[in-house]
Design an enzyme around this catalytic site. Sequence first.
Site, PDB file in Angstrom:
ATOM      1  N   LYS A 118     -14.329  -9.077  -4.271  1.00 29.36           N
ATOM      2  CA  LYS A 118     -13.561  -7.852  -3.975  1.00 29.36           C
ATOM      3  C   LYS A 118     -11.848  -8.172  -4.410  1.00 29.36           C
ATOM      4  O   LYS A 118     -11.421  -8.707  -3.510  1.00 29.36           O
ATOM      5  CB  LYS A 118     -13.763  -7.031  -2.915  1.00 29.36           C
ATOM      6  N   GLY A 164      -6.077 -12.775   3.384  1.00 25.50           N
ATOM      7  CA  GLY A 164      -5.101 -11.694   3.636  1.00 25.50           C
ATOM      8  C   GLY A 164      -4.393 -11.612   4.924  1.00 25.50           C
ATOM      9  O   GLY A 164      -4.179 -12.540   5.394  1.00 25.50           O
ATOM     10  N   SER A 165      -4.580 -10.537   5.557  1.00 20.85           N
ATOM     11  CA  SER A 165      -3.360 -10.287   6.492  1.00 20.85           C
ATOM     12  C   SER A 165      -4.310 -10.862   7.910  1.00 20.85           C
ATOM     13  O   SER A 165      -5.350 -10.600   7.849  1.00 20.85           O
ATOM     14  CB  SER A 165      -2.897  -8.791   6.854  1.00 20.85           C
ATOM     15  N   THR A 166      -3.320 -11.125   8.815  1.00 20.31           N
ATOM     16  CA  THR A 166      -3.993 -11.567  10.065  1.00 20.31           C
ATOM     17  C   THR A 166      -4.914 -10.498  11.067  1.00 20.31           C
ATOM     18  O   THR A 166      -5.852 -10.717  11.531  1.00 20.31           O
ATOM     19  CB  THR A 166      -3.253 -12.133  11.007  1.00 20.31           C
ATOM     20  N   GLU A 170      -8.377 -17.101   5.604  1.00 18.01           N
ATOM     21  CA  GLU A 170      -7.109 -17.755   5.105  1.00 18.01           C
ATOM     22  C   GLU A 170      -5.856 -16.460   5.496  1.00 18.01           C
ATOM     23  O   GLU A 170      -6.022 -15.482   4.654  1.00 18.01           O
ATOM     24  CB  GLU A 170      -7.094 -17.995   3.620  1.00 18.01           C
ATOM     25  N   CYS A 214       1.996 -16.501   1.614  1.00 20.61           N
ATOM     26  CA  CYS A 214       1.500 -16.738   2.804  1.00 20.61           C
ATOM     27  C   CYS A 214       2.087 -17.871   3.404  1.00 20.61           C
ATOM     28  O   CYS A 214       2.463 -18.124   4.567  1.00 20.61           O
ATOM     29  CB  CYS A 214      -0.043 -16.748   3.151  1.00 20.61           C
ATOM     30  N   GLU A 273       5.493 -11.965  10.261  1.00 23.93           N
ATOM     31  CA  GLU A 273       5.535 -12.123   8.517  1.00 23.93           C
ATOM     32  C   GLU A 273       6.384 -11.018   7.742  1.00 23.93           C
ATOM     33  O   GLU A 273       5.833 -10.015   8.052  1.00 23.93           O
ATOM     34  CB  GLU A 273       3.986 -12.669   8.059  1.00 23.93           C
TER      35      GLU A 273
HETATM   36  P1  NAD Z   1      -4.803  -6.601   3.925  1.00 24.11           P
HETATM   37  O1  NAD Z   1      -5.301  -7.830   4.570  1.00 24.11           O
HETATM   38  O2  NAD Z   1      -4.837  -5.442   4.259  1.00 24.11           O
HETATM   39  O3  NAD Z   1      -5.688  -6.889   2.157  1.00 24.11           O
HETATM   40  C1  NAD Z   1      -6.252  -7.991   1.831  1.00 24.11           C
HETATM   41  C2  NAD Z   1      -7.542  -7.731   1.001  1.00 24.11           C
HETATM   42  O4  NAD Z   1      -8.496  -7.243   2.249  1.00 24.11           O
HETATM   43  C3  NAD Z   1      -7.382  -6.557   0.208  1.00 24.11           C
HETATM   44  O5  NAD Z   1      -8.483  -6.803  -1.058  1.00 24.11           O
HETATM   45  C4  NAD Z   1      -8.055  -5.345   0.914  1.00 24.11           C
HETATM   46  O6  NAD Z   1      -8.512  -4.351   0.164  1.00 24.11           O
HETATM   47  C5  NAD Z   1      -8.785  -5.991   1.868  1.00 24.11           C
HETATM   48  N1  NAD Z   1      -9.264  -5.302   3.067  1.00 24.11           N
HETATM   49  C6  NAD Z   1      -8.435  -4.562   3.752  1.00 24.11           C
HETATM   50  N2  NAD Z   1      -9.200  -4.086   4.793  1.00 24.11           N
HETATM   51  C7  NAD Z   1     -10.259  -4.659   4.962  1.00 24.11           C
HETATM   52  C8  NAD Z   1     -11.416  -4.808   5.788  1.00 24.11           C
HETATM   53  N3  NAD Z   1     -11.215  -3.987   6.916  1.00 24.11           N
HETATM   54  N4  NAD Z   1     -12.505  -5.609   5.629  1.00 24.11           N
HETATM   55  C9  NAD Z   1     -12.368  -6.138   4.221  1.00 24.11           C
HETATM   56  N5  NAD Z   1     -11.618  -6.217   3.239  1.00 24.11           N
HETATM   57  C10 NAD Z   1     -10.385  -5.434   3.781  1.00 24.11           C
HETATM   58  O7  NAD Z   1      -3.321  -7.206   3.325  1.00 24.11           O
HETATM   59  P2  NAD Z   1      -2.187  -6.100   2.779  1.00 24.11           P
HETATM   60  O8  NAD Z   1      -2.367  -4.749   3.336  1.00 24.11           O
HETATM   61  O9  NAD Z   1      -2.484  -6.105   1.255  1.00 24.11           O
HETATM   62  O10 NAD Z   1      -1.137  -6.873   2.962  1.00 24.11           O
HETATM   63  C11 NAD Z   1      -0.560  -6.711   4.492  1.00 24.11           C
HETATM   64  C12 NAD Z   1      -0.092  -8.005   4.901  1.00 24.11           C
HETATM   65  O11 NAD Z   1      -0.899  -9.057   4.752  1.00 24.11           O
HETATM   66  C13 NAD Z   1       1.210  -8.477   4.232  1.00 24.11           C
HETATM   67  O12 NAD Z   1       2.472  -8.035   4.551  1.00 24.11           O
HETATM   68  C14 NAD Z   1       1.023  -9.941   4.546  1.00 24.11           C
HETATM   69  O13 NAD Z   1       1.623 -10.218   5.567  1.00 24.11           O
HETATM   70  C15 NAD Z   1      -0.540 -10.318   4.444  1.00 24.11           C
HETATM   71  N6  NAD Z   1      -0.844 -10.833   3.470  1.00 24.11           N
HETATM   72  C16 NAD Z   1      -1.133 -12.288   3.293  1.00 24.11           C
HETATM   73  C17 NAD Z   1      -1.678 -12.871   2.268  1.00 24.11           C
HETATM   74  C18 NAD Z   1      -2.137 -14.242   2.500  1.00 24.11           C
HETATM   75  O14 NAD Z   1      -2.098 -14.864   1.220  1.00 24.11           O
HETATM   76  N7  NAD Z   1      -2.624 -15.033   3.537  1.00 24.11           N
HETATM   77  C19 NAD Z   1      -1.874 -12.278   1.168  1.00 24.11           C
HETATM   78  C20 NAD Z   1      -1.559 -10.683   1.211  1.00 24.11           C
HETATM   79  C21 NAD Z   1      -1.146 -10.071   2.390  1.00 24.11           C
END
Ligand code: NAD
Length: 478
Positions: A184, A236-238, A258, A292, A389
């Site tokens: 996804k 994605g996010s922590t 990650e 990140c 972050e």
């Molecule tokens: P997020 O974690 O919400 O989204 C990342 C991915 O996870 C997206 O594809 C999203 O649709 C999906 N997702 C969201 N909720 C989910 C759930 N409950 N179960 C499974 N998948 C889910 O990140 P964001 O809202 O796009 O960004 C928010 C913060 O995340 C940023 O400010 C940044 O600090 C961090 N971030 C980190 C990275 C990284 O590379 N480590 C990348 C993007 C964002």
Amino acid sequence: MGNPFEYAPAPESRAVVDIAPAYGLFIDGKFADAADGGRLKTVNPATEEVLSEIAVGGEADVDRAVKAARKAFKSWSALPGAERAKFLFRIARLVQEHARELAVLESIDNGKPIRESRDVDVPLVAAHFFYYAGWADKLAHAGFGPSPRPIGVAGQVIPWNFPLLMLAWKVAPALAAGNTVVLKPAETTPLTALRFAEICVEAGLPDGVLNIVTGAGETGRALLAHPDVDKVAFTGSTGVGKEIARAIAGTRKRVTLELGGKAANIVYDDAAIDSAVDGIVEGIFFNGGQVCCAGSRLLVQESVADEVMESLTRRIRTLRVGDPLDKNTDVGAINSAAQLSRIKELVAVGEAEGAERWSLAGDLPAKGFWFPPTVFTGVTQAHRIARDEIFGPVLTVQTFRTPAEAVEKANNSAYGLSAGVWTEKGAKALWTAQRLRAGVVWTNTFNKFDPTSPFGGFKESGFGREGGRHGLEAYLDV
Ligand code: NAD
Ligand code: MG
């Protein structure tokens, strides 16, 4: 006639990309609408123009995709590694053939400068497929036992900051090891993943080996919770990472996460200041700081702090913020309105907490999501901007007196993904690197990536490694 030695590439333009008004989900080798017809829009963050409508996968769609991946797993995992390698090599070559188009599409959907998508992201995507293609027939020699087996169906959820590169980091090792995938992409940047699906069709990849289910968080949650997903990989996010870890606790699913970072970039007084300043700029303004592993905390030795800051400010004044498709652009758009408001919120907190803000002056485009390169001085460890972050073009600066103090400040973070060290002395670089709790430590460089080297974090930055031989482990039953 211009100077014949001057390399003048044709202007990058939208002309090389063909964006359909709507896209379906890619399941079992075919595109199809979501069962309930759900759609969402993806926009160009530099203009707010709607680029396309993408399908929002629901539980029924996720189930169809996982079933397709399960069915394909039988024959894909049984193929000799050398045969699987041929598909990965073909995909790598097709990515190279379509490189220009993919780079433009990535910059339009994400907002990143074309120079980055063209020179960094897309070449690295091809490099990952070439690299893992090379492993496919050598898994018995990877150090995981004589006949390591694939895990099964991998559910992968990726973010928007490196849409196609994060796909490559996850898909290439998974397929090389004999797994099948349901991926996804992020809701704001689905277009290159969908174009990649077409490339897989062109490469003749058997139906069901790779499935792309678009949508937002709910779709991701449904995918990772699906009982027939054997392996969960998330970037994605922590916050979401923790939620996923809780959701799959007690199941037999394997997981790699990650997550975020808050990297220290340490500049010692014996560093080559000019290259250190280039590295500071690269560390925090590459991809607008939406990285990140961004070097978002500058730690500079007190005796050179004034000199570094003066040179840094001068260097930032030369940065060009604007049209992502202009090859001279250094800093593009922020990926979404939501991300822009998160950046603005934390910057306001920094000001309210008493740190001193300096931002590059100039007019930002009226439409789209923009934030100027920004530096905070007078920052202490207690400030939220030094701990949280920000994920934008915002640098915090702190000083230190001794190497021990530099290490102490660098490690004083909930995160531990990456770090940078700038010094002319090899022994000092090693001394520092050995003490930093960070998965990746760069010395006299920053934000350099290579498919052969593992990447991943400590502490709240997650666990598991992607890239290199280590990256195979996540997709093998070892
Ligand atoms: P997020 O974690 O919400 O989204 C990342 C991915 O996870 C997206 O594809 C999203 O649709 C999906 N997702 C969201 N909720 C989910 C759930 N409950 N179960 C499974 N998948 C889910 O990140 P964001 O809202 O796009 O960004 C928010 C913060 O995340 C940023 O400010 C940044 O600090 C961090 N971030 C980190 C990275 C990284 O590379 N480590 C990348 C993007 C964002
Ligand atoms: Mg978009």
